[in-house]
Design a protein around this motif. Sequence first.
Motif, PDB file in Angstrom:
ATOM      1  N   MET A   1      42.047  35.014  27.991  1.00 45.72           N
ATOM      2  CA  MET A   1      43.422  34.916  28.421  1.00 45.72           C
ATOM      3  C   MET A   1      43.470  34.639  29.925  1.00 45.72           C
ATOM      4  O   MET A   1      42.753  35.247  30.703  1.00 45.72           O
ATOM      5  N   TRP A   2      44.318  33.709  30.318  1.00 48.06           N
ATOM      6  CA  TRP A   2      44.465  33.330  31.708  1.00 48.06           C
ATOM      7  C   TRP A   2      45.373  34.334  32.418  1.00 48.06           C
ATOM      8  O   TRP A   2      46.400  34.724  31.899  1.00 48.06           O
ATOM      9  N   VAL A   3      45.010  34.728  33.619  1.00 49.25           N
ATOM     10  CA  VAL A   3      45.787  35.700  34.393  1.00 49.25           C
ATOM     11  C   VAL A   3      46.471  34.959  35.539  1.00 49.25           C
ATOM     12  O   VAL A   3      45.810  34.475  36.449  1.00 49.25           O
ATOM     13  N   ASP A   4      47.809  34.867  35.482  1.00 49.64           N
ATOM     14  CA  ASP A   4      48.538  34.163  36.536  1.00 49.64           C
ATOM     15  C   ASP A   4      48.592  34.947  37.840  1.00 49.64           C
ATOM     16  O   ASP A   4      48.520  34.372  38.916  1.00 49.64           O
ATOM     17  N   GLU A   5      48.735  36.231  37.762  1.00 53.11           N
ATOM     18  CA  GLU A   5      48.770  37.076  38.960  1.00 53.11           C
ATOM     19  C   GLU A   5      47.369  37.618  39.238  1.00 53.11           C
ATOM     20  O   GLU A   5      47.154  38.813  39.376  1.00 53.11           O
ATOM     21  N   TRP A   6      46.417  36.723  39.320  1.00 53.76           N
ATOM     22  CA  TRP A   6      45.007  37.089  39.396  1.00 53.76           C
ATOM     23  C   TRP A   6      44.641  37.862  40.650  1.00 53.76           C
ATOM     24  O   TRP A   6      43.758  38.717  40.610  1.00 53.76           O
ATOM     25  N   SER A   7      45.292  37.611  41.759  1.00 51.90           N
ATOM     26  CA  SER A   7      44.878  38.249  43.009  1.00 51.90           C
ATOM     27  C   SER A   7      45.016  39.774  42.955  1.00 51.90           C
ATOM     28  O   SER A   7      44.310  40.486  43.671  1.00 51.90           O
ATOM     29  N   LEU A   8      45.890  40.269  42.093  1.00 57.54           N
ATOM     30  CA  LEU A   8      46.053  41.719  41.951  1.00 57.54           C
ATOM     31  C   LEU A   8      44.842  42.371  41.288  1.00 57.54           C
ATOM     32  O   LEU A   8      44.643  43.581  41.417  1.00 57.54           O
ATOM     33  N   GLN A   9      44.046  41.571  40.578  1.00 55.17           N
ATOM     34  CA  GLN A   9      42.875  42.086  39.877  1.00 55.17           C
ATOM     35  C   GLN A   9      41.555  41.654  40.508  1.00 55.17           C
ATOM     36  O   GLN A   9      40.489  41.967  40.005  1.00 55.17           O
ATOM     37  N   ALA A  10      41.636  40.939  41.601  1.00 54.76           N
ATOM     38  CA  ALA A  10      40.435  40.396  42.238  1.00 54.76           C
ATOM     39  C   ALA A  10      39.516  41.499  42.770  1.00 54.76           C
ATOM     40  O   ALA A  10      39.981  42.495  43.324  1.00 54.76           O
ATOM     41  N   ALA A  11      38.234  41.305  42.598  1.00 55.16           N
ATOM     42  CA  ALA A  11      37.239  42.268  43.082  1.00 55.16           C
ATOM     43  C   ALA A  11      37.270  42.396  44.603  1.00 55.16           C
ATOM     44  O   ALA A  11      36.934  43.441  45.146  1.00 55.16           O
ATOM     45  N   CYS A  12      37.726  41.367  45.284  1.00 53.02           N
ATOM     46  CA  CYS A  12      37.741  41.354  46.750  1.00 53.02           C
ATOM     47  C   CYS A  12      39.041  41.873  47.347  1.00 53.02           C
ATOM     48  O   CYS A  12      39.178  41.924  48.566  1.00 53.02           O
ATOM     49  N   ARG A  13      39.981  42.275  46.537  1.00 53.28           N
ATOM     50  CA  ARG A  13      41.318  42.619  47.033  1.00 53.28           C
ATOM     51  C   ARG A  13      41.322  43.720  48.088  1.00 53.28           C
ATOM     52  O   ARG A  13      42.226  43.782  48.900  1.00 53.28           O
ATOM     53  N   GLU A  14      40.327  44.578  48.073  1.00 53.36           N
ATOM     54  CA  GLU A  14      40.297  45.656  49.058  1.00 53.36           C
ATOM     55  C   GLU A  14      39.285  45.400  50.179  1.00 53.36           C
ATOM     56  O   GLU A  14      39.156  46.217  51.084  1.00 53.36           O
ATOM     57  N   ASN A  15      38.599  44.275  50.114  1.00 52.20           N
ATOM     58  CA  ASN A  15      37.658  43.899  51.173  1.00 52.20           C
ATOM     59  C   ASN A  15      38.434  43.319  52.349  1.00 52.20           C
ATOM     60  O   ASN A  15      39.570  42.888  52.206  1.00 52.20           O
ATOM     61  N   GLU A  16      37.775  43.275  53.475  1.00 52.16           N
ATOM     62  CA  GLU A  16      38.335  42.576  54.626  1.00 52.16           C
ATOM     63  C   GLU A  16      38.292  41.073  54.328  1.00 52.16           C
ATOM     64  O   GLU A  16      37.250  40.561  53.909  1.00 52.16           O
ATOM     65  N   PRO A  17      39.387  40.356  54.512  1.00 54.78           N
ATOM     66  CA  PRO A  17      39.391  38.913  54.227  1.00 54.78           C
ATOM     67  C   PRO A  17      38.298  38.149  54.960  1.00 54.78           C
ATOM     68  O   PRO A  17      37.731  37.199  54.422  1.00 54.78           O
ATOM     69  N   ASP A  18      37.982  38.577  56.178  1.00 54.69           N
ATOM     70  CA  ASP A  18      36.953  37.876  56.955  1.00 54.69           C
ATOM     71  C   ASP A  18      35.597  37.876  56.268  1.00 54.69           C
ATOM     72  O   ASP A  18      34.756  37.019  56.548  1.00 54.69           O
ATOM     73  N   GLU A  19      35.359  38.807  55.352  1.00 59.87           N
ATOM     74  CA  GLU A  19      34.079  38.869  54.644  1.00 59.87           C
ATOM     75  C   GLU A  19      33.870  37.666  53.725  1.00 59.87           C
ATOM     76  O   GLU A  19      32.746  37.357  53.351  1.00 59.87           O
ATOM     77  N   LEU A  20      34.945  37.001  53.339  1.00 58.12           N
ATOM     78  CA  LEU A  20      34.850  35.855  52.435  1.00 58.12           C
ATOM     79  C   LEU A  20      34.908  34.520  53.177  1.00 58.12           C
ATOM     80  O   LEU A  20      34.774  33.464  52.571  1.00 58.12           O
ATOM     81  N   PHE A  21      35.115  34.579  54.474  1.00 60.34           N
ATOM     82  CA  PHE A  21      35.213  33.366  55.281  1.00 60.34           C
ATOM     83  C   PHE A  21      34.101  33.365  56.321  1.00 60.34           C
ATOM     84  O   PHE A  21      34.342  33.474  57.521  1.00 60.34           O
ATOM     85  N   VAL A  22      32.891  33.256  55.816  1.00 67.66           N
ATOM     86  CA  VAL A  22      31.685  33.319  56.643  1.00 67.66           C
ATOM     87  C   VAL A  22      30.884  32.035  56.499  1.00 67.66           C
ATOM     88  O   VAL A  22      31.182  31.204  55.637  1.00 67.66           O
TER      89      VAL A  22
ATOM     90  N   VAL B   1      30.231  39.439  45.811  1.00 74.27           N
ATOM     91  CA  VAL B   1      31.498  40.124  45.519  1.00 74.27           C
ATOM     92  C   VAL B   1      32.146  39.476  44.292  1.00 74.27           C
ATOM     93  O   VAL B   1      32.712  40.168  43.445  1.00 74.27           O
ATOM     94  N   CYS B   2      32.026  38.178  44.177  1.00 75.54           N
ATOM     95  CA  CYS B   2      32.652  37.431  43.082  1.00 75.54           C
ATOM     96  C   CYS B   2      31.899  37.576  41.752  1.00 75.54           C
ATOM     97  O   CYS B   2      32.494  37.361  40.692  1.00 75.54           O
ATOM     98  N   SER B   3      30.641  37.918  41.802  1.00 74.05           N
ATOM     99  CA  SER B   3      29.800  37.841  40.604  1.00 74.05           C
ATOM    100  C   SER B   3      30.312  38.655  39.424  1.00 74.05           C
ATOM    101  O   SER B   3      30.196  38.225  38.289  1.00 74.05           O
ATOM    102  N   GLY B   4      30.901  39.791  39.655  1.00 69.82           N
ATOM    103  CA  GLY B   4      31.397  40.596  38.542  1.00 69.82           C
ATOM    104  C   GLY B   4      32.911  40.628  38.440  1.00 69.82           C
ATOM    105  O   GLY B   4      33.471  41.462  37.740  1.00 69.82           O
ATOM    106  N   CYS B   5      33.571  39.732  39.129  1.00 73.40           N
ATOM    107  CA  CYS B   5      35.033  39.738  39.192  1.00 73.40           C
ATOM    108  C   CYS B   5      35.650  39.247  37.882  1.00 73.40           C
ATOM    109  O   CYS B   5      35.271  38.202  37.350  1.00 73.40           O
ATOM    110  N   ALA B   6      36.630  39.979  37.405  1.00 73.91           N
ATOM    111  CA  ALA B   6      37.301  39.652  36.144  1.00 73.91           C
ATOM    112  C   ALA B   6      38.162  38.400  36.241  1.00 73.91           C
ATOM    113  O   ALA B   6      38.463  37.777  35.217  1.00 73.91           O
ATOM    114  N   VAL B   7      38.557  38.024  37.455  1.00 71.48           N
ATOM    115  CA  VAL B   7      39.438  36.859  37.616  1.00 71.48           C
ATOM    116  C   VAL B   7      38.789  35.759  38.465  1.00 71.48           C
ATOM    117  O   VAL B   7      39.462  34.972  39.116  1.00 71.48           O
TER     118      VAL B   7
END
Length: 92
Positions: free
Chosen positions: A1-22, A33-39
């Motif tokens: 099933m596709w999740v439209d509001e995916w960011s609410l379930q993202a594994a990175c939602r509580e990480n610092e955004p700068d951690e993904l922009f390296v 961080v993404c490897s086990g993410c449900a969305v």
Amino acid sequence: MWVDEWSLQAACRENEPDELFVRGAEQNKAKLVCSGCAVRTECLAEALDNQIEWGVWGGMTERERRALLRRSPNASWRAVLEAARSRATTVE
């Protein structure tokens, strides 16, 4: 099933955004961080469909996403990834 509001379930939602922009080797840590993410698929589709140029999205770096976009510049990545997920679920 596709999740439209995916960011609410993202594994990175509580990480610092700068951690993904390296850059460089740090991107491999960000991809973990993404490897086990449900969305992960929804996140990747968002980045590809909107041609987001920076950061790790859906477990892919900007270089990896650019390579996909060069191969299929006009694809609806949501449709492509949703269909792939559906096929994979049917096989299991």
